[in-house]
Design a protein around this motif. Structure first.
Motif, PDB file in Angstrom:
ATOM      1  N   GLU A 170       0.976  -1.330  -0.028  1.00  0.00           N
ATOM      2  CA  GLU A 170       0.074   0.015  -0.099  1.00  0.00           C
ATOM      3  C   GLU A 170       0.914   1.182  -0.178  1.00  0.00           C
ATOM      4  OE1 GLU A 170      -3.950   1.709   2.248  1.00  0.00           O
ATOM      5  OE2 GLU A 170      -2.906  -0.017   3.177  1.00  0.00           O
ATOM      6  N   LYS A 171       1.991   1.335   0.532  1.00  0.00           N
ATOM      7  CA  LYS A 171       3.087   2.300   0.593  1.00  0.00           C
ATOM      8  C   LYS A 171       3.497   2.743  -0.944  1.00  0.00           C
ATOM      9  CE  LYS A 171       4.799   1.328   5.216  1.00  0.00           C
ATOM     10  NZ  LYS A 171       5.886   1.181   6.015  1.00  0.00           N
ATOM     11  N   GLY A 172       3.509   1.728  -1.739  1.00  0.00           N
ATOM     12  CA  GLY A 172       4.076   1.912  -3.050  1.00  0.00           C
ATOM     13  C   GLY A 172       3.341   2.942  -3.931  1.00  0.00           C
ATOM     14  N   GLY A 183       2.639  -7.037  -7.687  1.00  0.00           N
ATOM     15  CA  GLY A 183       1.425  -7.476  -8.062  1.00  0.00           C
ATOM     16  C   GLY A 183       0.392  -6.751  -7.756  1.00  0.00           C
ATOM     17  N   THR A 184      -0.837  -6.750  -8.259  1.00  0.00           N
ATOM     18  CA  THR A 184      -2.097  -5.744  -8.209  1.00  0.00           C
ATOM     19  C   THR A 184      -2.561  -6.059  -6.908  1.00  0.00           C
ATOM     20  OG1 THR A 184      -3.662  -7.349  -9.525  1.00  0.00           O
ATOM     21  CG2 THR A 184      -2.261  -5.604 -10.580  1.00  0.00           C
ATOM     22  N   GLY A 185      -2.472  -7.155  -6.195  1.00  0.00           N
ATOM     23  CA  GLY A 185      -3.256  -7.606  -5.154  1.00  0.00           C
ATOM     24  C   GLY A 185      -4.767  -7.899  -5.566  1.00  0.00           C
ATOM     25  N   SER A 186      -5.292  -7.908  -6.845  1.00  0.00           N
ATOM     26  CA  SER A 186      -6.595  -8.075  -7.012  1.00  0.00           C
ATOM     27  C   SER A 186      -6.772  -9.419  -8.189  1.00  0.00           C
ATOM     28  CB  SER A 186      -7.072  -6.832  -7.929  1.00  0.00           C
ATOM     29  OG  SER A 186      -6.106  -6.583  -9.065  1.00  0.00           O
ATOM     30  N   TRP A 187      -8.017  -9.988  -8.441  1.00  0.00           N
ATOM     31  CA  TRP A 187      -8.148 -10.644  -9.354  1.00  0.00           C
ATOM     32  C   TRP A 187      -8.706  -9.947 -10.659  1.00  0.00           C
ATOM     33  CZ3 TRP A 187      -8.195 -16.296  -8.967  1.00  0.00           C
ATOM     34  CH2 TRP A 187      -8.101 -16.871  -7.865  1.00  0.00           C
ATOM     35  N   ASP A 188      -7.983 -10.088 -11.614  1.00  0.00           N
ATOM     36  CA  ASP A 188      -7.938  -9.553 -12.991  1.00  0.00           C
ATOM     37  C   ASP A 188      -8.272 -10.377 -14.189  1.00  0.00           C
ATOM     38  OD1 ASP A 188      -7.390  -7.145 -11.479  1.00  0.00           O
ATOM     39  OD2 ASP A 188      -5.161  -7.195 -12.185  1.00  0.00           O
ATOM     40  N   TYR A 219      -8.556  -1.560  -0.923  1.00  0.00           N
ATOM     41  CA  TYR A 219      -9.613  -0.708  -1.440  1.00  0.00           C
ATOM     42  C   TYR A 219      -9.004  -0.003  -2.807  1.00  0.00           C
ATOM     43  CZ  TYR A 219     -12.046  -1.892   2.600  1.00  0.00           C
ATOM     44  OH  TYR A 219     -12.625  -2.625   3.742  1.00  0.00           O
ATOM     45  N   TYR A 220      -7.818  -0.492  -3.296  1.00  0.00           N
ATOM     46  CA  TYR A 220      -7.142   0.211  -4.410  1.00  0.00           C
ATOM     47  C   TYR A 220      -7.621  -0.592  -5.753  1.00  0.00           C
ATOM     48  CZ  TYR A 220      -3.915   2.996  -6.786  1.00  0.00           C
ATOM     49  OH  TYR A 220      -3.055   3.967  -7.790  1.00  0.00           O
ATOM     50  N   GLN A 221      -7.633   0.028  -6.978  1.00  0.00           N
ATOM     51  CA  GLN A 221      -8.055  -0.720  -8.201  1.00  0.00           C
ATOM     52  C   GLN A 221      -7.183  -0.087  -9.209  1.00  0.00           C
ATOM     53  OE1 GLN A 221     -12.242  -0.752  -9.144  1.00  0.00           O
ATOM     54  NE2 GLN A 221     -11.943  -1.110 -11.132  1.00  0.00           N
ATOM     55  N   PHE A 222      -6.394  -0.548  -9.928  1.00  0.00           N
ATOM     56  CA  PHE A 222      -5.524  -0.351 -11.044  1.00  0.00           C
ATOM     57  C   PHE A 222      -6.459  -0.181 -12.063  1.00  0.00           C
ATOM     58  CE2 PHE A 222      -2.389  -2.047  -8.535  1.00  0.00           C
ATOM     59  CZ  PHE A 222      -1.422  -1.116  -8.189  1.00  0.00           C
ATOM     60  N   GLY A 223      -6.234   0.669 -13.018  1.00  0.00           N
ATOM     61  CA  GLY A 223      -7.055   0.836 -14.170  1.00  0.00           C
ATOM     62  C   GLY A 223      -7.150  -0.019 -15.308  1.00  0.00           C
ATOM     63  N   LYS A 259      -8.334   3.656  -9.497  1.00  0.00           N
ATOM     64  CA  LYS A 259      -9.308   4.452  -8.378  1.00  0.00           C
ATOM     65  C   LYS A 259      -8.788   3.790  -6.843  1.00  0.00           C
ATOM     66  CE  LYS A 259     -13.317   3.920 -11.526  1.00  0.00           C
ATOM     67  NZ  LYS A 259     -14.615   3.472 -11.560  1.00  0.00           N
ATOM     68  N   GLN A 260      -9.085   4.845  -5.926  1.00  0.00           N
ATOM     69  CA  GLN A 260      -8.977   4.371  -4.528  1.00  0.00           C
ATOM     70  C   GLN A 260     -10.503   4.654  -3.680  1.00  0.00           C
ATOM     71  OE1 GLN A 260      -5.965   6.044  -2.502  1.00  0.00           O
ATOM     72  NE2 GLN A 260      -5.607   4.351  -1.343  1.00  0.00           N
ATOM     73  N   PHE A 261     -10.828   3.553  -3.065  1.00  0.00           N
ATOM     74  CA  PHE A 261     -12.237   3.846  -2.552  1.00  0.00           C
ATOM     75  C   PHE A 261     -13.446   4.409  -3.641  1.00  0.00           C
ATOM     76  CE2 PHE A 261      -8.992   4.441   1.033  1.00  0.00           C
ATOM     77  CZ  PHE A 261      -9.611   3.412   1.761  1.00  0.00           C
TER      78      PHE A 261
END
Length: 319
Positions: A170-172, A183-188, A219-223, A259-261
């Motif tokens: 999250e600091k990055g 990694g994104t930390g998300s399922w893409d 709660y972070y989402q890459f575009g 996006k964040q939140f």
């Protein structure tokens, strides 16, 4: 470097333009290496997948349609040291070594997978920052939609998922380039379409893919990301054991805002267009390839990041 690249590009294009239909067609039976089949989709070397760092390296090999192998992919970017500095002074290096493969399930259906190991570095006024570790796993099903009787035309489609194995820090995301992650930390999720035309010693591949990225646990989402590429291949040499081909083309990438939140973040969208030049060499069941990419246009993160060069090298074993 750019001048050398443009000279080589011009020579290669002129050779393709002068090429006349030859008796030795690219077609060779399936049990031999040839230009007869493709490996589909834009390979995502997943630094994480936003304004910079998730560059596609061109998953467009014409050799060994079913394979397992290893690939090295390097990317270089220039970024602002901080928001109060106008010049792009910070060098950022994204490096990936990945295991990848394409395994046949039926005559028309294959499964592609890749598992990257990332080691990234950025140089700041406070000292170098390095991160390394496993990245996100990619798995995709690839289906042959159309294949003409004369084998000149082929259309393939694919659907895939990216499993969040890489660490998301999250600091990055507070830096100029939030893509400096493992990694994104998300399922893409990814959709791919690929068209191939081949005749005699010339082949053309057109690829496009779209990646839908979801919100991670922070709660972070890459575009979302759209990639497109057009690549021409020319068979330079072929005999019973060795096939050598050159390739040249263009590749583009378009990134939506992060996006964040659920709030869109400024200076996180962008696009880039690259010219690329490379070769592929096959011997028996082995294939070796390399590719250099230089930006023709770059506008990333509101101008806070500039794409520089990319280099990839792979070695595969046909199965």
């Amino acid at each position: 470097m750019k001048n050398i690249f443009l000279i080589l590009l011009s020579l290669f294009l002129s050779k393709m333009a002068r090429a006349e239909p030859a008796r030795d067609s690219l077609y060779i039976p399936q049990n031999q290496n040839s230009f007869t089949s493709i490996k589909l989709l834009e390979d995502d070397c997943d630094a994480c997948g936003c304004a910079a760092g998730n560059g596609s390296s061109g998953f467009e090999s014409l050799l060994n349609p079913q394979f397992i192998g290893i690939k090295y992919f390097a990317q270089h970017y220039k970024a602002k040291e901080n928001l109060f500095v106008k010049d792009l002074t910070q060098d950022q290096y994204f490096n990936t070594i990945q295991l990848w493969g394409k395994i046949p399930i039926t005559k028309k259906l294959s499964v592609y997978g890749s598992l990257p190991f990332q080691f990234h570095e950025k140089k700041t006024m406070q000292g170098d920052i390095r991160i390394n570790g496993i990245g996100d796993l990619n798995v995709m099903g690839i289906y042959q939609l159309i294949s003409s009787k004369d084998s000149f035309h082929q259309l393939n489609g694919g659907l895939g998922v990216k499993v969040p194995l890489g660490k998301f820090d999250e600091k990055g995301i507070t830096g100029v380039n939030p893509s400096f992650q493992l990694g994104t930390g998300s399922w893409d999720y990814q959709m791919v379409l690929n068209y191939k035309y081949q005749k005699n010693k010339v082949a053309v591949l057109i690829n496009t893919d779209y990646t839908i990225k979801t919100e991670n646990k922070k709660y972070y989402q890459f575009g979302n990301q759209w990639n497109y590429a057009a690549t021409g291949f020319y068979q330079i040499h072929a005999d019973k054991k060795i096939i050598l081909s050159g390739k040249v083309g263009l590749q583009g990438e378009v990134y939506d805002r992060n996006k964040q939140f659920n709030e869109a973040l400024p200076d996180t969208a962008g696009s880039a267009l690259y010219g690329k030049l490379g070769f592929e060499l096959s011997y028996s069941k082995w294939s070796l390839g390399s590719e250099v990419m230089l930006p023709a246009y770059t506008n990333l993160a509101g101008g806070n990041i500039e794409a520089k060069s990319r280099l990839s090298v792979f070695i595969n074993f046909g199965i």
